[in-house]
Motif scaffolding. Structure first.
Motif, PDB file in Angstrom:
ATOM      1  N   ASP A   8      -5.931 -35.609  42.393  1.00  0.00           N
ATOM      2  CA  ASP A   8      -5.745 -37.062  42.438  1.00  0.00           C
ATOM      3  C   ASP A   8      -5.860 -37.502  43.887  1.00  0.00           C
ATOM      4  OD1 ASP A   8      -4.308 -39.776  42.440  1.00  0.00           O
ATOM      5  OD2 ASP A   8      -4.253 -39.249  40.320  1.00  0.00           O
ATOM      6  N   VAL A  13       1.066 -39.789  43.629  1.00  0.00           N
ATOM      7  CA  VAL A  13       0.855 -39.352  42.251  1.00  0.00           C
ATOM      8  C   VAL A  13       0.939 -37.832  42.169  1.00  0.00           C
ATOM      9  CG1 VAL A  13      -0.824 -39.192  40.370  1.00  0.00           C
ATOM     10  CG2 VAL A  13      -0.525 -41.354  41.599  1.00  0.00           C
ATOM     11  N   LEU A  17       3.653 -35.594  40.018  1.00  0.00           N
ATOM     12  CA  LEU A  17       3.223 -34.609  39.021  1.00  0.00           C
ATOM     13  C   LEU A  17       3.761 -33.226  39.352  1.00  0.00           C
ATOM     14  CD1 LEU A  17      -0.511 -35.696  38.549  1.00  0.00           C
ATOM     15  CD2 LEU A  17       1.381 -36.064  36.946  1.00  0.00           C
ATOM     16  N   ASP A  53      -7.747 -36.423  37.775  1.00  0.00           N
ATOM     17  CA  ASP A  53      -7.959 -37.868  37.820  1.00  0.00           C
ATOM     18  C   ASP A  53      -9.459 -38.125  37.682  1.00  0.00           C
ATOM     19  OD1 ASP A  53      -7.434 -40.571  38.128  1.00  0.00           O
ATOM     20  OD2 ASP A  53      -7.532 -40.489  40.319  1.00  0.00           O
ATOM     21  N   LEU A  80      -6.616 -37.126  33.432  1.00  0.00           N
ATOM     22  CA  LEU A  80      -5.393 -37.914  33.555  1.00  0.00           C
ATOM     23  C   LEU A  80      -5.744 -39.176  34.332  1.00  0.00           C
ATOM     24  CD1 LEU A  80      -2.287 -37.920  33.069  1.00  0.00           C
ATOM     25  CD2 LEU A  80      -2.046 -36.863  35.318  1.00  0.00           C
ATOM     26  N   THR A  81      -5.636 -40.339  33.684  1.00  0.00           N
ATOM     27  CA  THR A  81      -6.114 -41.558  34.322  1.00  0.00           C
ATOM     28  C   THR A  81      -5.325 -42.776  33.875  1.00  0.00           C
ATOM     29  OG1 THR A  81      -8.084 -42.940  34.676  1.00  0.00           O
ATOM     30  CG2 THR A  81      -7.838 -41.918  32.533  1.00  0.00           C
ATOM     31  N   THR A  82      -5.440 -43.821  34.651  1.00  0.00           N
ATOM     32  CA  THR A  82      -4.812 -45.099  34.312  1.00  0.00           C
ATOM     33  C   THR A  82      -5.613 -45.816  33.247  1.00  0.00           C
ATOM     34  OG1 THR A  82      -4.053 -45.267  36.597  1.00  0.00           O
ATOM     35  CG2 THR A  82      -3.957 -47.280  35.283  1.00  0.00           C
ATOM     36  N   LYS A 103      -1.793 -42.100  32.511  1.00  0.00           N
ATOM     37  CA  LYS A 103      -0.789 -41.832  33.531  1.00  0.00           C
ATOM     38  C   LYS A 103       0.592 -42.394  33.181  1.00  0.00           C
ATOM     39  CE  LYS A 103      -3.782 -41.116  37.506  1.00  0.00           C
ATOM     40  NZ  LYS A 103      -4.196 -41.570  38.855  1.00  0.00           N
ATOM     41  N   ASP A 104       0.698 -43.143  32.078  1.00  0.00           N
ATOM     42  CA  ASP A 104       2.022 -43.590  31.648  1.00  0.00           C
ATOM     43  C   ASP A 104       2.675 -42.588  30.696  1.00  0.00           C
ATOM     44  OD1 ASP A 104       0.568 -43.927  29.332  1.00  0.00           O
ATOM     45  OD2 ASP A 104       0.981 -46.065  29.098  1.00  0.00           O
ATOM     46  N   LEU A 110       3.888 -34.799  29.160  1.00  0.00           N
ATOM     47  CA  LEU A 110       2.953 -34.213  30.121  1.00  0.00           C
ATOM     48  C   LEU A 110       3.101 -32.695  30.150  1.00  0.00           C
ATOM     49  CD1 LEU A 110       0.884 -34.439  32.431  1.00  0.00           C
ATOM     50  CD2 LEU A 110       2.827 -34.673  33.998  1.00  0.00           C
TER      51      LEU A 110
END
Length: 212
Positions: A8, A13, A17, A53, A80-82, A103-104, A110
């Motif tokens: 990422d 971030v 993680l 990401d 893994l992304t927004t 990412k939420d 996770l």
């Protein structure tokens, strides 16, 4: 112990993680800020799972995933992304990712997803899978079946359609009234004939074949 690479471009971030994973007993073997660093880190550290990401400066996560898979590395990439746009989901899966998380995602989910990915299971956020299936159903068939599709038997096509719909082996066995062992055999043959790595890619293949 499951070994993880974090990719990422945002330091905060990656730190978050790392904290979540290490508290759960997973080992973070390295971090990368872009796709090029990720490719090099996979070669150097051989992680079990790469949390990737997708939107990063320079080489993005989709291209990095493509290169990692092409290298023959056994590392399993989880995007893994927004963003949950359908084209990102499909691009990531086509590149060889075994899952797609937003990412939420909660800390527990996770950790569970990383462990499932390390164990060979596909991991796709439920909301993303629902949107992906709805989108596939709303669009006409792609018209270009995957290579090897003509070699599938009628039963194998039925099984592929159910895999594409997100059904588990147990659900497929119940619906087709066959044993779990038979389902596993069909799935193994489908993967071999279509050159698929996992069930995530099978979802895309089913859509391309017009089965979803």
């Amino acid at each position: 112990m499951t070994r993880v690479l974090l990719v990422d471009d945002q330091d905060l971030v990656r730190q978050g993680l790392r904290l979540i994973l290490e508290l759960a007993g997973l080992e973070v073997v390295a971090e990368a800020r872009d796709g090029a660093e990720a490719v090099a880190a996979v070669a150097a550290h051989r992680p079990d799972v790469v949390l990737m990401d997708l939107r990063m400066p320079g080489m993005d996560g989709i291209e990095a995933t493509r290169r990692i898979v092409a290298s023959g590395a056994e590392s399993r990439v989880v995007a893994l992304t927004t963003f949950d746009l359908d084209e990102h989901v499909v691009d990531a899966l086509r590149a060889g990712a075994v899952g797609f998380l937003l990412k939420d995602v909660t800390a527990d989910d996770l950790v569970a997803a990383v462990r499932r990915a390390a164990g060979g299971e596909p991991v796709v956020a439920p909301a993303v899978l629902a949107r992906l299936m709805a989108g596939f159903a709303a669009r006409p068939p792609a018209g270009v079946p995957p290579r090897g599709f003509a070699d599938l038997s009628e039963r194998e096509r039925e099984v592929l359609a159910l895999v594409g719909a997100g059904r588990s082996n147990a659900e497929i066995a119940a619906e087709l009234v066959i044993s779990m062992a038979t389902v596993k055999t069909h799935v193994r043959h489908i993967f071999a004939k279509l050159d698929l790595r996992d069930r995530a890619q099978a979802v895309v293949a089913a859509r391309d074949a017009g089965l979803v």
